[in-house]
Design an enzyme around this catalytic site. Structure first.
Site, mmCIF file in Angstrom:
data_model
loop_
_atom_site.group_PDB
_atom_site.id
_atom_site.type_symbol
_atom_site.label_atom_id
_atom_site.label_comp_id
_atom_site.label_asym_id
_atom_site.label_seq_id
_atom_site.Cartn_x
_atom_site.Cartn_y
_atom_site.Cartn_z
ATOM 1 N N THR A 50 13.340 1.456 6.494
ATOM 2 C CA THR A 50 13.138 1.979 7.897
ATOM 3 C C THR A 50 14.345 1.723 8.864
ATOM 4 N N GLY B 53 11.753 -7.335 6.535
ATOM 5 C CA GLY B 53 11.458 -8.737 6.647
ATOM 6 C C GLY B 53 12.290 -9.637 6.206
ATOM 7 N N GLU C 110 4.372 0.150 5.049
ATOM 8 C CA GLU C 110 4.133 0.662 3.577
ATOM 9 C C GLU C 110 3.518 2.067 3.705
HETATM 10 C C1 LIG Z 1 3.817 -9.427 -8.315
HETATM 11 C C2 LIG Z 1 4.163 -9.778 -6.741
HETATM 12 C C3 LIG Z 1 2.763 -10.243 -6.125
HETATM 13 C C4 LIG Z 1 2.994 -10.602 -4.804
HETATM 14 C C5 LIG Z 1 1.716 -9.990 -4.040
HETATM 15 C C6 LIG Z 1 2.073 -10.184 -2.613
HETATM 16 C C7 LIG Z 1 1.033 -9.395 -1.783
HETATM 17 C C8 LIG Z 1 1.943 -8.396 -0.799
HETATM 18 C C9 LIG Z 1 1.128 -8.244 0.290
HETATM 19 C C10 LIG Z 1 1.293 -8.882 1.584
HETATM 20 C C11 LIG Z 1 1.938 -9.701 2.030
HETATM 21 C C12 LIG Z 1 2.819 -9.522 3.253
HETATM 22 C C13 LIG Z 1 4.274 -9.122 2.816
HETATM 23 C C14 LIG Z 1 4.528 -8.103 4.011
HETATM 24 C C15 LIG Z 1 5.589 -7.030 3.207
HETATM 25 C C16 LIG Z 1 5.838 -6.041 4.541
HETATM 26 C C17 LIG Z 1 6.437 -4.876 3.600
HETATM 27 C C18 LIG Z 1 6.674 -3.839 4.268
HETATM 28 C C19 LIG Z 1 7.593 -2.834 3.592
HETATM 29 C C20 LIG Z 1 7.785 -1.553 3.996
HETATM 30 O O1 LIG Z 1 6.980 -1.084 5.001
HETATM 31 S S1 LIG Z 1 8.922 -0.593 3.354
HETATM 32 C C21 LIG Z 1 8.939 0.905 4.178
HETATM 33 C C22 LIG Z 1 7.801 1.736 3.631
HETATM 34 N N1 LIG Z 1 7.936 3.022 4.405
HETATM 35 C C23 LIG Z 1 6.925 4.083 3.893
HETATM 36 O O2 LIG Z 1 5.916 3.629 3.244
HETATM 37 C C24 LIG Z 1 7.276 5.371 4.526
HETATM 38 C C25 LIG Z 1 5.874 6.363 4.407
HETATM 39 N N2 LIG Z 1 6.615 7.764 4.068
HETATM 40 C C26 LIG Z 1 6.673 8.226 2.766
HETATM 41 O O3 LIG Z 1 6.165 7.564 1.783
HETATM 42 C C27 LIG Z 1 7.103 9.662 2.877
HETATM 43 O O4 LIG Z 1 7.890 9.856 3.571
HETATM 44 C C28 LIG Z 1 6.089 10.704 2.602
HETATM 45 C C29 LIG Z 1 5.224 10.434 1.254
HETATM 46 C C30 LIG Z 1 5.231 10.712 3.870
HETATM 47 C C31 LIG Z 1 6.885 11.977 2.554
HETATM 48 O O5 LIG Z 1 7.928 11.949 1.678
HETATM 49 P P1 LIG Z 1 8.916 13.245 1.453
HETATM 50 O O6 LIG Z 1 9.760 12.895 0.484
HETATM 51 O O7 LIG Z 1 8.954 14.075 2.783
HETATM 52 O O8 LIG Z 1 7.953 14.117 0.393
HETATM 53 P P2 LIG Z 1 6.812 15.453 0.975
HETATM 54 O O9 LIG Z 1 7.799 16.710 1.036
HETATM 55 O O10 LIG Z 1 5.749 15.227 1.923
HETATM 56 O O11 LIG Z 1 6.065 15.568 -0.236
HETATM 57 C C32 LIG Z 1 6.607 16.215 -1.625
HETATM 58 C C33 LIG Z 1 5.802 15.946 -2.886
HETATM 59 O O12 LIG Z 1 5.920 14.657 -3.363
HETATM 60 C C34 LIG Z 1 4.919 13.898 -3.420
HETATM 61 N N3 LIG Z 1 4.969 12.601 -3.092
HETATM 62 C C35 LIG Z 1 5.293 11.740 -2.058
HETATM 63 N N4 LIG Z 1 5.333 10.599 -2.173
HETATM 64 C C36 LIG Z 1 5.288 10.410 -3.453
HETATM 65 C C37 LIG Z 1 5.210 9.152 -4.299
HETATM 66 N N5 LIG Z 1 5.431 7.844 -3.700
HETATM 67 N N6 LIG Z 1 5.044 9.396 -5.708
HETATM 68 C C38 LIG Z 1 4.561 10.472 -6.202
HETATM 69 N N7 LIG Z 1 4.435 11.764 -5.296
HETATM 70 C C39 LIG Z 1 4.836 11.423 -4.025
HETATM 71 C C40 LIG Z 1 4.032 14.487 -2.438
HETATM 72 O O13 LIG Z 1 2.694 14.327 -2.374
HETATM 73 C C41 LIG Z 1 4.355 16.025 -2.693
HETATM 74 O O14 LIG Z 1 3.975 16.452 -3.761
HETATM 75 P P3 LIG Z 1 3.271 18.019 -3.597
HETATM 76 O O15 LIG Z 1 4.437 18.832 -3.207
HETATM 77 O O16 LIG Z 1 2.118 18.065 -2.629
HETATM 78 O O17 LIG Z 1 2.816 18.133 -4.972
HETATM 79 C C1 LIG Z 2 5.186 -6.076 10.254
HETATM 80 C C2 LIG Z 2 5.919 -4.850 9.552
HETATM 81 C C3 LIG Z 2 6.844 -5.240 8.329
HETATM 82 C C4 LIG Z 2 7.785 -4.041 8.012
HETATM 83 N N1 LIG Z 2 8.446 -4.348 6.866
HETATM 84 C C5 LIG Z 2 9.213 -3.319 6.535
HETATM 85 C C6 LIG Z 2 10.430 -3.760 5.489
HETATM 86 O O1 LIG Z 2 10.431 -4.905 5.108
HETATM 87 N N2 LIG Z 2 11.127 -2.803 5.077
HETATM 88 C C7 LIG Z 2 11.222 -1.465 5.729
HETATM 89 O O2 LIG Z 2 11.884 -0.681 5.420
HETATM 90 N N3 LIG Z 2 10.324 -1.348 6.670
HETATM 91 C C8 LIG Z 2 9.269 -1.986 7.212
HETATM 92 N N4 LIG Z 2 8.421 -1.828 8.254
HETATM 93 C C9 LIG Z 2 8.456 -0.181 8.779
HETATM 94 C C10 LIG Z 2 7.266 0.502 8.223
HETATM 95 O O3 LIG Z 2 7.331 0.827 6.983
HETATM 96 C C11 LIG Z 2 7.091 1.556 9.288
HETATM 97 O O4 LIG Z 2 6.822 0.880 10.560
HETATM 98 C C12 LIG Z 2 5.774 2.620 8.765
HETATM 99 O O5 LIG Z 2 6.171 3.031 7.740
HETATM 100 C C13 LIG Z 2 5.634 3.406 9.851
HETATM 101 O O6 LIG Z 2 6.467 4.144 10.284
HETATM 102 P P1 LIG Z 2 7.095 4.461 11.855
HETATM 103 O O7 LIG Z 2 7.223 3.113 12.375
HETATM 104 O O8 LIG Z 2 8.307 5.271 11.875
HETATM 105 O O9 LIG Z 2 5.939 5.198 12.388
HETATM 106 P P2 LIG Z 2 6.122 6.687 13.147
HETATM 107 O O10 LIG Z 2 6.208 7.644 11.827
HETATM 108 O O11 LIG Z 2 6.901 6.909 14.063
HETATM 109 O O12 LIG Z 2 4.734 6.947 13.477
HETATM 110 C C14 LIG Z 2 4.258 6.755 14.985
HETATM 111 C C15 LIG Z 2 2.988 7.860 14.774
HETATM 112 O O13 LIG Z 2 3.078 9.184 14.593
HETATM 113 C C16 LIG Z 2 2.204 9.585 13.520
HETATM 114 N N5 LIG Z 2 3.083 10.545 12.975
HETATM 115 C C17 LIG Z 2 4.271 10.583 12.395
HETATM 116 N N6 LIG Z 2 4.611 11.332 11.575
HETATM 117 C C18 LIG Z 2 3.615 12.204 11.488
HETATM 118 C C19 LIG Z 2 3.220 13.411 10.889
HETATM 119 N N7 LIG Z 2 4.041 14.128 10.285
HETATM 120 N N8 LIG Z 2 2.116 14.014 10.920
HETATM 121 C C20 LIG Z 2 1.204 13.469 11.827
HETATM 122 N N9 LIG Z 2 1.306 12.252 12.501
HETATM 123 C C21 LIG Z 2 2.590 11.844 12.248
HETATM 124 C C22 LIG Z 2 1.843 8.570 12.988
HETATM 125 O O14 LIG Z 2 0.451 8.499 12.188
HETATM 126 C C23 LIG Z 2 1.756 7.238 14.146
HETATM 127 O O15 LIG Z 2 0.349 7.470 14.659
HETATM 128 C C24 LIG Z 2 7.454 -2.679 8.566
HETATM 129 C C25 LIG Z 2 6.758 -2.770 9.779
HETATM 130 C C26 LIG Z 2 5.908 -3.557 10.328
HETATM 131 C C27 LIG Z 2 4.878 -3.417 11.668
#
Ligand SMILES: CCCCCCCC/C=C\CCCCCCCCCC(=O)SCCNC(=O)CCNC(=O)[C@H](O)C(C)(C)COP(=O)(O)OP(=O)(O)OC[C@H]1O[C@@H](n2cnc3c(N)ncnc32)[C@H](O)[C@@H]1OP(=O)(O)O
Ligand SMILES: Cc1cc2nc3c(=O)[nH]c(=O)nc-3n(C[C@H](O)[C@H](O)[C@H](O)COP(=O)(O)OP(=O)(O)OC[C@H]3O[C@@H](n4cnc5c(N)ncnc54)[C@H](O)[C@@H]3O)c2cc1C
Length: 551
Positions: free
Chosen positions: A34, A73, A317
């Site tokens: 991110t 993190g 996530e």
């Molecule tokens: C063994 C270990 C045990 C440990 C246990 C511990 C438990 C842990 C739990 C908690 C402890 C606390 C720890 C705290 C940790 C904090 C961690 C936080 C980390 C993060 O947040 S990391 C950042 C995460 N970011 C996101 O998730 C971003 C979200 N966005 C996306 O995923 C993508 O951008 C999107 C999916 C929204 C769009 O992607 P894009 O490339 O633009 O694709 P599209 O054009 O929309 O779709 C195209 C096509 O692809 C398909 N697709 C998209 N994603 C996937 C996928 N992942 N897999 C398969 N296919 C995918 C999508 O559906 C489309 O398909 P279609 O064209 O419709 O057929």
């Molecule tokens: C505690 C915490 C830990 C994190 N740890 C990590 C980490 O370790 N590594 C890492 O890489 N990231 C991490 N993140 C980031 C996290 O993955 C992102 O904040 C999360 O994926 C949401 O993305 P954003 O912040 O860009 O929200 P945004 O996308 O800006 O969302 C803002 C609002 O806009 C809406 N929105 C956005 N796009 C659309 C759309 N296409 N259509 C409709 N609505 C839309 C959303 O639903 C939301 O209501 C962490 C976040 C938090 C809070």
């Protein structure tokens, strides 16, 4: 997320080098995807990794303020390495986002490396024990081998080679963590309801008749309504998490054999289950806090901490809305498959019988309610597709029509997920209690019915649209639900005790096993620094001068 990404995105040779170092804690890493400007839209990330064949290095850059990595993190002060997701450029062409292993601090001195700007992002609603950080690069070079090359490679001369069979293979860690988060939601909700149910058995308030003693608040129907759905949901999430883990493992095994056919269904399921489980857990943990009245607002109750921790899971996530929209994409495709008479994958197979154009006859048995949830999901999906098509016919592009339909698409995905969760809840209970005692079976079935009745009563408007449910059916269901709460009441404390969570894990003055709530609240209060001295110095500095008119 560092270690699972090393496992999922590295070649065997890279794993052999990096994994032992990470597992031994010789290096500490995080997952920096991110950025300040983009989290959801991964394709919009701005950090660049440009390959230089002369030096066989990637040059990392943060070209704008919004390209700074933000949130990872442990990034600020703890880690010395991280996985950086960046736009890969080679031979002047951008190949989209790819993961790289980047050393950001010296392994001995822990000083940031030249060209690396790293720091802490500041206080947050919760998670304040984690040093979530920011990170920027100024022409910072890393070796070519530090590109994680399982799914795509850059050869020495800069040639780009795609290896993965699926375009989204680099998103694998996110899918893995989404699967884990369903389990995490169940665990934290179980903690909250253990605290709130135990406390409600100790807390007495009000007397129905002026002569009698005060009732345990757990005896009030409204309190049971607040809390028993929490217990039922904790079980629903736990059982769905076990099921999802198996689905994940099966898909992973198939992918290892070169078959990616089940990945779209896993992505759709892990997306909606992550979304719904984290959202339900967060709102029900808050409900547990409400159920504990004023004492629930104390940090020593443990509930504010739990809420702050879990509400973040709704966002990280993959945000709730975004993940439901991913599931909706899958559902719209499933709808089109039904129209074309093509076979459906298991979790959407119910759709093949659902589009009859008639309302489903209402049946209040558990199986009948699950069928009603499926009819509701199918009905919502069908109306959503109609809206989508009407908008397309009016001349809008697919993207415009999709955007205008997203409220309905989310509704359909939520309904689908609720139907899947209810079905899994039932089948997992049946599977796991084959050899259980009749009493255990009875209690688990009571909880499962609470879940079904609660959500049916929450969705009466939709049920009236898509099933033949009548006003008297709803009235009858409400009475049945209220009766069920009374049946569960005598076992409620035993049921939460069965989560088997130790006091050290609950960390709550209200929820400890011994029930010494008031003693513990007072003992916690004594820890306030304000109780260290009889008169605080602010009295002399501010209050007294003010009272004497000298301020
Ligand atoms: C063994 C270990 C045990 C440990 C246990 C511990 C438990 C842990 C739990 C908690 C402890 C606390 C720890 C705290 C940790 C904090 C961690 C936080 C980390 C993060 O947040 S990391 C950042 C995460 N970011 C996101 O998730 C971003 C979200 N966005 C996306 O995923 C993508 O951008 C999107 C999916 C929204 C769009 O992607 P894009 O490339 O633009 O694709 P599209 O054009 O929309 O779709 C195209 C096509 O692809 C398909 N697709 C998209 N994603 C996937 C996928 N992942 N897999 C398969 N296919 C995918 C999508 O559906 C489309 O398909 P279609 O064209 O419709 O057929
Ligand atoms: C505690 C915490 C830990 C994190 N740890 C990590 C980490 O370790 N590594 C890492 O890489 N990231 C991490 N993140 C980031 C996290 O993955 C992102 O904040 C999360 O994926 C949401 O993305 P954003 O912040 O860009 O929200 P945004 O996308 O800006 O969302 C803002 C609002 O806009 C809406 N929105 C956005 N796009 C659309 C759309 N296409 N259509 C409709 N609505 C839309 C959303 O639903 C939301 O209501 C962490 C976040 C938090 C809070």
């Amino acid at each position: 997320m560092f270690v699972p990404t090393l496992m999922g995105q590295c070649t065997p040779e890279q794993q052999a080098y990096w994994l032992p170092r990470a597992l031994d804690m010789q290096i500490i890493g995080t997952y920096a995807q991110t950025e300040l400007g983009h989290g959801t839209f991964i394709r919009g990330l701005e950090t660049t990794a440009t390959y230089d064949p002369e030096t066989e290095t990637f040059v990392m850059n943060s070209p704008t303020l919004t390209s700074y990595k933000w949130w990872a993190g442990g990034l600020a002060k703890t880690v010395n390495y991280c996985i950086v997701v960046a736009q890969l450029y080679t031979k002047g062409v951008c190949h989209g986002t790819h993961p790289f292993i980047v050393q950001i601090r010296d392994e001995e001195t822990h000083m940031p490396r030249p060209g690396v700007k790293v720091g802490d992002i500041g206080p947050k609603l919760g998670f304040n024990t984690a040093d979530n950080g920011y990170l920027g690069f100024d022409n910072y070079r890393i070796p070519r081998d530090n590109m994680m090359m399982k799914n795509a490679q850059v050869l020495k001369d800069g040639t780009y080679v795609k290896v993965a069979r699926h375009g989204k293979a680099t998103y694998g860690t996110m899918v893995f963590v989404r699967v884990l988060l369903v389990n995490e939601a169940a665990f934290n909700l179980a903690k909250a309801c253990t605290i709130a149910v135990r406390y409600s058995a100790i807390r007495r308030q009000c007397s129905p008749d002026s002569e009698g003693s005060e009732l345990q608040v757990l005896d009030y129907s409204t309190q049971q309504h607040k809390l028993f759905i929490c217990i039922a949901t904790a079980h629903a999430l736990q059982l769905n998490s076990t099921w999802l883990w198996k689905t994940f493992s099966d898909t992973l095994a198939a992918i290892k054999q070169g078959n990616v056919d089940t990945l779209p269904e896993l992505h759709a399921l892990s997306s909606c289950l992550k979304a719904l489980s984290t959202a339900d857990a967060a709102s029900l943990i808050e409900q547990c806090r409400h159920a504990c009245g004023g004492h629930g607002y104390m940090m020593s109750s443990g509930l504010p901490y739990l809420y702050a921790f879990v509400t973040a899971t709704r966002t990280y996530e993959g945000d709730y809305t975004i993940l439901l929209l991913q599931t909706a994409r899958f559902l719209v495709k499933a709808y089109e498959q039904v129209e074309a008479g093509k076979p459906l994958t298991p979790t959407v197979s119910y759709l093949s019988q659902a589009f009859t154009g008639k309302k489903l006859p209402w049946d209040s048995s558990p199986d009948g309610i699950i069928r009603a949830f499926q009819a509701l999901a199918a009905g919502k999906l069908s109306s959503t597709v109609k809206s989508l098509r009407k908008r397309l016919e009016s001349g809008l592009s697919y993207e415009q029509a999709w955007e205008l339909s997203t409220i309905q698409l989310n509704g359909a995905a939520e309904a689908h997920c609720r139907a899947v969760m209810s079905q899994n809840y039932k089948s997992e209970i049946e599977r796991l209690t084959v050899n259980s005692s009749p009493n255990v079976k009875l209690v688990l079935q009571q909880l499962y019915k609470v879940y079904l009745y609660y959500w049916a009563l929450e969705r009466t408007g939709d049920l009236l649209l898509y099933t033949s449910i009548s006003e008297s059916d709803i009235f009858e269901l409400q009475l049945r639900y209220e009766g069920l709460l009374k049946e569960i009441r005598p076992n409620a404390v035993g049921i939460v005790d069965a989560f088997d969570l130790r006091d050290e894990v609950l960390h709550s003055a209200l929820g400890s096993y011994d029930g010494n709530v008031y003693e513990r609240l007072m003992a916690e209060a004594q820890k306030s620094p304000l109780n260290a001295e009889p008169v605080n110095q602010t009295f002399h500095t501010y209050l007294k001068p003010m009272m004497k008119g000298k301020l």
